[in-house]
Design an enzyme around this catalytic site. Structure first.
Site, PDB file in Angstrom:
ATOM      1  N   LYS A 181       0.868  -1.189   0.000  1.00 49.66           N
ATOM      2  CA  LYS A 181       0.000   0.000   0.000  1.00 49.66           C
ATOM      3  C   LYS A 181       0.903   1.237   0.000  1.00 49.66           C
ATOM      4  O   LYS A 181       1.981   1.208   0.600  1.00 49.66           O
ATOM      5  CB  LYS A 181      -0.903   0.014   1.242  1.00 49.66           C
ATOM      6  CG  LYS A 181      -1.837  -1.198   1.368  1.00 49.66           C
ATOM      7  CD  LYS A 181      -2.984  -1.150   0.382  1.00 49.66           C
ATOM      8  CE  LYS A 181      -3.882  -2.363   0.557  1.00 49.66           C
ATOM      9  NZ  LYS A 181      -5.029  -2.402  -0.355  1.00 49.66           N
ATOM     10  N   LYS A 189      -2.196   1.293  -2.838  1.00 52.67           N
ATOM     11  CA  LYS A 189      -2.498   0.287  -3.878  1.00 52.67           C
ATOM     12  C   LYS A 189      -1.637   0.500  -5.114  1.00 52.67           C
ATOM     13  O   LYS A 189      -1.154  -0.440  -5.729  1.00 52.67           O
ATOM     14  CB  LYS A 189      -3.969   0.428  -4.326  1.00 52.67           C
ATOM     15  CG  LYS A 189      -5.000  -0.158  -3.430  1.00 52.67           C
ATOM     16  CD  LYS A 189      -6.399   0.135  -3.999  1.00 52.67           C
ATOM     17  CE  LYS A 189      -7.107  -1.121  -4.401  1.00 52.67           C
ATOM     18  NZ  LYS A 189      -7.753  -1.877  -3.356  1.00 52.67           N
ATOM     19  N   GLU A 247      -4.614  -5.525  -6.379  1.00 55.25           N
ATOM     20  CA  GLU A 247      -5.280  -6.111  -7.555  1.00 55.25           C
ATOM     21  C   GLU A 247      -5.316  -5.169  -8.758  1.00 55.25           C
ATOM     22  O   GLU A 247      -5.578  -5.602  -9.871  1.00 55.25           O
ATOM     23  CB  GLU A 247      -6.720  -6.547  -7.189  1.00 55.25           C
ATOM     24  CG  GLU A 247      -7.705  -5.440  -6.955  1.00 55.25           C
ATOM     25  CD  GLU A 247      -7.593  -4.783  -5.580  1.00 55.25           C
ATOM     26  OE1 GLU A 247      -6.807  -5.281  -4.740  1.00 55.25           O
ATOM     27  OE2 GLU A 247      -8.275  -3.781  -5.359  1.00 55.25           O
ATOM     28  N   HIS A 295      -6.457 -13.582  -6.821  1.00 58.88           N
ATOM     29  CA  HIS A 295      -7.326 -12.547  -6.272  1.00 58.88           C
ATOM     30  C   HIS A 295      -8.684 -12.672  -6.947  1.00 58.88           C
ATOM     31  O   HIS A 295      -8.785 -13.117  -8.083  1.00 58.88           O
ATOM     32  CB  HIS A 295      -6.703 -11.163  -6.522  1.00 58.88           C
ATOM     33  CG  HIS A 295      -7.269 -10.092  -5.655  1.00 58.88           C
ATOM     34  ND1 HIS A 295      -8.526  -9.576  -5.840  1.00 58.88           N
ATOM     35  CD2 HIS A 295      -6.752  -9.449  -4.588  1.00 58.88           C
ATOM     36  CE1 HIS A 295      -8.757  -8.651  -4.915  1.00 58.88           C
ATOM     37  NE2 HIS A 295      -7.706  -8.549  -4.141  1.00 58.88           N
ATOM     38  N   GLN A 343      -3.847 -11.956   5.703  1.00 57.94           N
ATOM     39  CA  GLN A 343      -3.049 -10.848   5.179  1.00 57.94           C
ATOM     40  C   GLN A 343      -3.721  -9.516   5.465  1.00 57.94           C
ATOM     41  O   GLN A 343      -4.956  -9.416   5.531  1.00 57.94           O
ATOM     42  CB  GLN A 343      -2.750 -11.016   3.696  1.00 57.94           C
ATOM     43  CG  GLN A 343      -3.934 -11.103   2.780  1.00 57.94           C
ATOM     44  CD  GLN A 343      -3.522 -11.238   1.308  1.00 57.94           C
ATOM     45  OE1 GLN A 343      -2.664 -12.065   0.941  1.00 57.94           O
ATOM     46  NE2 GLN A 343      -4.125 -10.441   0.477  1.00 57.94           N
ATOM     47  N   GLY A 357      -3.289  -5.194   4.602  1.00 59.97           N
ATOM     48  CA  GLY A 357      -2.601  -4.105   3.890  1.00 59.97           C
ATOM     49  C   GLY A 357      -2.501  -2.911   4.826  1.00 59.97           C
ATOM     50  O   GLY A 357      -1.496  -2.688   5.506  1.00 59.97           O
TER      51      GLY A 357
HETATM   52  C1  CAP Z   1      -7.098  -5.589   1.229  1.00 62.42           C
HETATM   53  C2  CAP Z   1      -7.168  -5.543  -0.288  1.00 62.42           C
HETATM   54  C3  CAP Z   1      -7.757  -6.774  -0.910  1.00 62.42           C
HETATM   55  C4  CAP Z   1      -9.051  -7.205  -0.294  1.00 62.42           C
HETATM   56  C5  CAP Z   1     -10.002  -7.794  -1.323  1.00 62.42           C
HETATM   57  C6  CAP Z   1      -7.980  -4.336  -0.759  1.00 62.42           C
HETATM   58  O1  CAP Z   1      -6.506  -4.399   1.653  1.00 62.42           O
HETATM   59  O2  CAP Z   1      -5.883  -5.396  -0.839  1.00 62.42           O
HETATM   60  O3  CAP Z   1      -7.862  -6.520  -2.302  1.00 62.42           O
HETATM   61  O4  CAP Z   1      -8.705  -8.198   0.575  1.00 62.42           O
HETATM   62  O5  CAP Z   1     -11.070  -8.352  -0.658  1.00 62.42           O
HETATM   63  O6  CAP Z   1      -7.569  -3.838  -1.787  1.00 62.42           O
HETATM   64  O7  CAP Z   1      -8.985  -4.051  -0.116  1.00 62.42           O
HETATM   65  P1  CAP Z   1      -6.682  -4.017   3.203  1.00 62.42           P
HETATM   66  P2  CAP Z   1     -11.321  -9.946  -0.706  1.00 62.42           P
HETATM   67  O8  CAP Z   1      -6.003  -5.101   4.021  1.00 62.42           O
HETATM   68  O9  CAP Z   1      -5.995  -2.685   3.343  1.00 62.42           O
HETATM   69  O10 CAP Z   1      -8.148  -3.954   3.473  1.00 62.42           O
HETATM   70  O11 CAP Z   1     -10.061 -10.551  -0.147  1.00 62.42           O
HETATM   71  O12 CAP Z   1     -12.538 -10.134   0.145  1.00 62.42           O
HETATM   72  O13 CAP Z   1     -11.536 -10.291  -2.120  1.00 62.42           O
HETATM   73 MG    MG Z   2      -6.506  -5.089  -2.830  1.00 65.53          MG
END
Ligand code: CAP
Ligand code: MG
Length: 388
Positions: free
Chosen positions: A130, A132, A159, A245, A337, A339
């Site tokens: 992060k 992102k 992602e 992902h 995990q 972020g």
């Molecule tokens: C988490 C994350 C992931 C999410 C996606 C985000 O970041 O990188 O993409 O886990 O959700 O972009 O939100 P944080 P899922 O830890 O900062 O929230 O795993 O439910 O698909």
């Molecule tokens: Mg993410």
């Protein structure tokens, strides 16, 4: 079992048996009106239709072994648009052995990933770089290096990061892997870096090869935007573990009355060869269905015609205070995990990583986190900021 049995939730003004017949016909040999030959031996049949549940048996000969896109065209195709059904959701499917064995499944499973890291009998702990997007390759490498110095096992791209001009993939991989090698030399700590190779089907294998040429030890793919066949190209042609992902999944999975369950997606990801799959949290920022989490967890890890087991990934709003809730759900064979829950720590990334590892240690020892935090500063700072 010479049929693929698909289970649907259905809302309709028709009698459920009639609605089920409509699905069976539309997805096999029928259409809206009688045409000659509809009753061939490829015709699907209704196994059960009661309440809002319809179970359809699709003859295995309907399917082209090895062709996941075609499987979906049958069991998750036109039916969603049938006017007679106000809502329909693919809940699950029992895939016959002949189709399962047409796929290699994960090249690297849970046991292989653990062996590469030398990390056994505990959950793996990861982070997402992060912010992102926006960091350059060197900055990305610094964040990744700090995460491993803090004790993490996996660092992934977010992602939405692929091969943009502000952070070209080859340079990013080279910089991150050089930093991880440096940290490993100093600390002995091994870690995966999951580089996001998501791109068009015509390029994804070549992009993964470029990542390998620059030292990658894991690739990542956004399976729903890139496609299941893109994942299968990676798992069958690239000799690296694949972190999967699921971004965009909520367009399909979130409405419990219409769409496709995460369980169905999980089975297809295991078939297509993912090593790790995001399956949601038992505690975090995203919408969740606990029973669905349980089903996905089990589908990824239970014995299934010899296919390797897949790590469920708990991610999304996770921080040290959410670790226990997630590990109580997933157990040790998962990747947890965070972020923001690592990089947002008052002490920065290394402290945030340490706090996550300390929270996992507390769970492994069965010690309440608030008690464990008394003599673990980073953890104490994290739960003071974010709570439990
Ligand atoms: C988490 C994350 C992931 C999410 C996606 C985000 O970041 O990188 O993409 O886990 O959700 O972009 O939100 P944080 P899922 O830890 O900062 O929230 O795993 O439910 O698909
Ligand atoms: Mg993410």
């Amino acid at each position: 079992m010479m049929n693929l049995i698909a289970k649907y939730y259905v809302e309709t003004d028709l009698p459920i048996e009639v609605a089920a017949e409509a699905i069976a016909a539309e997805q096999s040999t029928g259409t809206w009106t009688e045409v000659e030959g509809s009753g061939s031996d490829l015709a699907a049949s209704v196994v059960r239709a009661v309440g809002n549940l319809a179970e359809i048996a699709f003859p295995v000969e309907l399917f082209e072994p090895g062709n996941i896109p075609q499987y979906l065209s049958v069991i998750a195709g036109n039916l969603f648009g049938l006017g007679a059904l106000s809502h329909v959701r693919l809940l699950d499917m029992d895939i016959p052995e002949r189709l399962v064995l047409a796929h290699k499944g994960p090249r690297f499973g849970i046991e292989d990933a653990r062996q590469i890291l030398g990390a056994y009998d505990r959950p793996l702990v990861g982070t997402i770089v992060k912010p992102k997007v926006g960091l350059n390759p060197k900055q990305t490498a610094m964040v990744a290096g700090r995460a491993v110095r803090g004790g993490l096992d996996l660092i992934k791209d977010d992602e939405t990061l692929t091969d943009q001009s502000f952070c070209p993939l080859p340079e990013r991989v080279e910089a991150v892997m050089a930093e991880l090698d440096r940290v490993e030399g100093e600390t002995g700590k091994k870690a995966f870096y999951a580089v996001n190779v998501t791109t068009g089907a015509d390029e994804i294998a070549e992009r993964a090869d470029i990542a390998i040429d620059h030292g990658a030890n894991m690739v990542m793919v956004d399976v729903l935007t890139a496609g299941f066949s893109a994942l299968e190209v990676l798992s069958s042609e690239i000799d690296l573990p694949v972190h999967v992902h699921r971004t965009m999944h909520a367009a399909l999975t979130r409405d419990r009355r219409h769409g496709i369950s995460m369980l169905a997606i999980s089975k297809l990801v295991r078939l297509a060869g993912g090593t790790n799959l995001h399956t949601g949290t038992y505690a975090g920022k995203m919408d969740r269905d606990i029973e669905e989490n349980d089903r996905c967890r089990d589908a990824l890890r239970e014995s299934w015609f010899g296919l390797k087991r897949v790590f469920p990934v708990a991610s999304g709003g996770v921080h040290p205070g959410k670790v226990k809730g997630n590990l109580d759900g997933y157990g040790i064979d998962c990747i947890i995990q965070a972020g923001g829950g690592v990089h947002g720590h008052p002490g920065g990334t290394i402290a945030g990583a340490r706090a996550m590892v300390q929270a996992v240690d507390a769970w492994m020892k069965g010690i309440p986190i608030s008690e464990y935090a008394r003599n673990h500063r980073e953890l104490e700072e994290a739960i003071r900021l974010w709570g439990t």
